[in-house]
Write an enzyme that holds these catalytic residues in place. Structure first.
Site, PDB file in Angstrom:
ATOM      1  N   ASN A  76       6.531  -4.489 -10.689  1.00 47.57           N
ATOM      2  CA  ASN A  76       7.486  -3.527 -10.140  1.00 47.57           C
ATOM      3  C   ASN A  76       8.583  -4.260  -9.335  1.00 47.57           C
ATOM      4  OD1 ASN A  76       8.772  -1.613  -8.483  1.00 47.57           O
ATOM      5  ND2 ASN A  76       6.978  -0.273  -8.500  1.00 47.57           N
ATOM      6  N   TYR A 101       8.567   8.181  -6.413  1.00 44.03           N
ATOM      7  CA  TYR A 101       8.484   9.332  -5.507  1.00 44.03           C
ATOM      8  C   TYR A 101       9.528   9.309  -4.390  1.00 44.03           C
ATOM      9  CZ  TYR A 101       3.846   9.947  -7.655  1.00 44.03           C
ATOM     10  OH  TYR A 101       2.811  10.118  -8.546  1.00 44.03           O
ATOM     11  N   LYS A 147       9.430  -3.041  -5.767  1.00 42.84           N
ATOM     12  CA  LYS A 147       8.526  -3.530  -4.725  1.00 42.84           C
ATOM     13  C   LYS A 147       8.918  -4.967  -4.348  1.00 42.84           C
ATOM     14  CE  LYS A 147       4.013  -2.797  -5.831  1.00 42.84           C
ATOM     15  NZ  LYS A 147       2.692  -2.197  -6.158  1.00 42.84           N
ATOM     16  N   ASP A 162      -1.071  -2.958  -3.433  1.00 38.71           N
ATOM     17  CA  ASP A 162      -1.429  -1.710  -4.087  1.00 38.71           C
ATOM     18  C   ASP A 162      -1.089  -0.561  -3.152  1.00 38.71           C
ATOM     19  OD1 ASP A 162      -2.782  -0.919  -6.694  1.00 38.71           O
ATOM     20  OD2 ASP A 162      -3.657   0.446  -5.215  1.00 38.71           O
ATOM     21  N   GLU A 203      -6.177  -3.239 -12.724  1.00 43.40           N
ATOM     22  CA  GLU A 203      -6.490  -2.360 -11.594  1.00 43.40           C
ATOM     23  C   GLU A 203      -7.711  -1.515 -11.900  1.00 43.40           C
ATOM     24  OE1 GLU A 203      -3.092  -0.012 -10.407  1.00 43.40           O
ATOM     25  OE2 GLU A 203      -1.900  -1.798 -10.044  1.00 43.40           O
ATOM     26  N   HIS A 226       5.448   2.537   4.350  1.00 45.69           N
ATOM     27  CA  HIS A 226       4.108   1.954   4.275  1.00 45.69           C
ATOM     28  C   HIS A 226       4.184   0.474   3.891  1.00 45.69           C
ATOM     29  CE1 HIS A 226       5.655   3.477   0.562  1.00 45.69           C
ATOM     30  NE2 HIS A 226       4.678   2.998  -0.180  1.00 45.69           N
ATOM     31  N   THR A 279       3.548  -8.846  -9.366  1.00 47.49           N
ATOM     32  CA  THR A 279       3.803  -7.415  -9.542  1.00 47.49           C
ATOM     33  C   THR A 279       4.614  -7.192 -10.819  1.00 47.49           C
ATOM     34  OG1 THR A 279       4.801  -5.431  -8.530  1.00 47.49           O
ATOM     35  CG2 THR A 279       5.918  -7.511  -8.093  1.00 47.49           C
TER      36      THR A 279
HETATM   37  P1  ITT Z   1       2.193  -3.358  -9.585  1.00 52.92           P
HETATM   38  O1  ITT Z   1       2.545  -4.090 -10.823  1.00 52.92           O
HETATM   39  O2  ITT Z   1       2.509  -4.140  -8.333  1.00 52.92           O
HETATM   40  O3  ITT Z   1       0.781  -2.816  -9.566  1.00 52.92           O
HETATM   41  P2  ITT Z   1       2.949  -0.555  -9.609  1.00 52.92           P
HETATM   42  O4  ITT Z   1       4.265   0.159  -9.548  1.00 52.92           O
HETATM   43  O5  ITT Z   1       2.036  -0.258 -10.762  1.00 52.92           O
HETATM   44  O6  ITT Z   1       3.238  -2.114  -9.511  1.00 52.92           O
HETATM   45  P3  ITT Z   1       0.857   0.372  -7.840  1.00 52.92           P
HETATM   46  O7  ITT Z   1      -0.202   0.030  -8.823  1.00 52.92           O
HETATM   47  O8  ITT Z   1       0.634   0.008  -6.408  1.00 52.92           O
HETATM   48  O9  ITT Z   1       2.248  -0.299  -8.229  1.00 52.92           O
HETATM   49  O10 ITT Z   1       1.157   1.913  -8.023  1.00 52.92           O
HETATM   50  C1  ITT Z   1       1.533   2.673  -6.995  1.00 52.92           C
HETATM   51  C2  ITT Z   1       2.465   3.747  -7.475  1.00 52.92           C
HETATM   52  O11 ITT Z   1       2.712   4.542  -6.310  1.00 52.92           O
HETATM   53  C3  ITT Z   1       3.826   3.255  -7.918  1.00 52.92           C
HETATM   54  O12 ITT Z   1       3.898   2.979  -9.294  1.00 52.92           O
HETATM   55  C4  ITT Z   1       4.708   4.442  -7.533  1.00 52.92           C
HETATM   56  O13 ITT Z   1       4.638   5.458  -8.525  1.00 52.92           O
HETATM   57  C5  ITT Z   1       4.049   4.953  -6.265  1.00 52.92           C
HETATM   58  N1  ITT Z   1       4.663   4.363  -5.074  1.00 52.92           N
HETATM   59  C6  ITT Z   1       4.115   3.412  -4.266  1.00 52.92           C
HETATM   60  N2  ITT Z   1       4.962   3.064  -3.298  1.00 52.92           N
HETATM   61  C7  ITT Z   1       6.075   3.798  -3.502  1.00 52.92           C
HETATM   62  C8  ITT Z   1       7.310   3.868  -2.843  1.00 52.92           C
HETATM   63  O14 ITT Z   1       7.596   3.091  -1.808  1.00 52.92           O
HETATM   64  N3  ITT Z   1       8.218   4.724  -3.323  1.00 52.92           N
HETATM   65  C9  ITT Z   1       7.963   5.495  -4.384  1.00 52.92           C
HETATM   66  N4  ITT Z   1       6.821   5.488  -5.067  1.00 52.92           N
HETATM   67  C10 ITT Z   1       5.877   4.641  -4.635  1.00 52.92           C
END
Ligand code: ITT
Length: 188
Positions: free
Chosen positions: A11, A145, A14, A65, A36, A171, A9
Site C-alpha cells: 500500500n 475509508y 501507507k 497492520d 495475513e 492511528h 507493504t
Molecule cells: P499491506 O500490504 O501493508 O498489508 P493493506 O492496505 O492491505 O496493505 P492492511 O492489511 O493493514 O493494509 O489493511 C487494512 C485496511 O484498512 C486497508 O486496506 C484500508 O482499507 C483500511 N485502512 C487502514 N488504515 C487506513 C487509513 O489510514 N485510511 C483509510 N483506510 C485505512
C-alpha cells in the site's frame, strides 16, 4: 548515519505516510503483498506477517497492520477491513449505518519491527484514533475509508487532510511517532 529500514507493504499510501514521519533517507520500500492470518488481534496478524517475511529477508524491516472498528456494527469490519472495502466499499458502509445515531468508530494500527538477526528482538508499536463515520463521503485525499472517517478533535475527515495533518490525528501517525522515537533513542 547510513542505516535505513524497510517498510514491507503493498500500500503506497501507507508508505507515503511513513516517509513523512521517519524520513525519506531512512526508509526503503519493500513492495510486497504480505501473508495475513485471520485473527481478532491485529498484533497477532502483524507478528505473523513479519515472522514469515523475515524467514527469507534478513534486513531491518517492519510491517503495519490496521483496521477499522465500528461500534454500531459490533466492531465490524475489524480484521477484514481491507476485504470489506474491496467488496462493500464506503457507499455500502454508509447504507449499513443509515438512521444509526451511534456513529462512533476507531482505527487501530500495529507496527511490528524486526532488526537484522543479530539485533534485538521484534518490537511492537500501537496507535489508535477514535472518531465518527460521517453521513456522506467528504474529501478526495488519502485512500479507502479516509473520506468517511472523521477523527475526534477535527472538523475534517481524513479525506480532507494533507498527509501531514492526517499523521497528527491518525492511528498510523501515532504508531509511527512511537516507532520513530524508539528508533531515535535505541536504533539509529
Ligand atoms: P499491506 O500490504 O501493508 O498489508 P493493506 O492496505 O492491505 O496493505 P492492511 O492489511 O493493514 O493494509 O489493511 C487494512 C485496511 O484498512 C486497508 O486496506 C484500508 O482499507 C483500511 N485502512 C487502514 N488504515 C487506513 C487509513 O489510514 N485510511 C483509510 N483506510 C485505512
Amino acid at each position: 548515519m547510513s542505516k535505513s529500514i524497510y517498510f514491507a507493504t503493498s500500500n503506497l499510501n501507507k508508505y507515503r505516510e511513513a516517509e513523512n514521519i521517519i524520513g525519506k533517507n531512512r526508509l526503503k520500500l519493500l513492495k510486497k503483498k504480505l501473508i495475513e492470518i485471520k485473527d481478532y488481534s491485529l498484533e497477532n496478524i502483524a507478528i505473523y506477517s513479519l515472522k514469515v517475511l523475515t524467514e527469507s529477508f534478513n534486513e531491518a524491516v517492519f510491517v503495519e497492520d490496521s483496521g477499522l472498528f465500528i461500534s454500531a456494527l459490533s466492531d465490524f469490519p475489524g480484521f477484514a477491513t481491507g476485504y470489506v472495502h474491496k467488496t462493500l466499499g464506503n457507499k455500502n458502509i454508509l447504507v449499513l449505518l443509515e438512521d444509526e445515531k451511534d456513529r462512533s468508530a476507531y482505527f487501530k494500527s500495529v507496527i511490528a519491527f524486526k532488526p537484522p538477526s543479530k539485533g534485538p528482538k521484534l518490537k511492537l508499536f500501537v496507535g489508535t484514533t477514535n472518531g465518527v463515520i460521517v453521513d456522506k463521503e467528504k474529501g478526495t485525499n488519502g485512500f479507502d475509508y479516509d473520506p468517511i472517517f472523521q477523527p475526534s478533535g477535527s472538523e475534517k475527515t481524513f479525506g480532507e487532510m494533507t498527509i501531514e495533518e492526517k499523521n497528527k490525528f491518525s492511528h498510523r501517525g501515532k504508531a509511527l511517532q512511537r516507532f520513530n522515537s524508539w528508533l531515535e533513542e535505541e536504533y539509529w
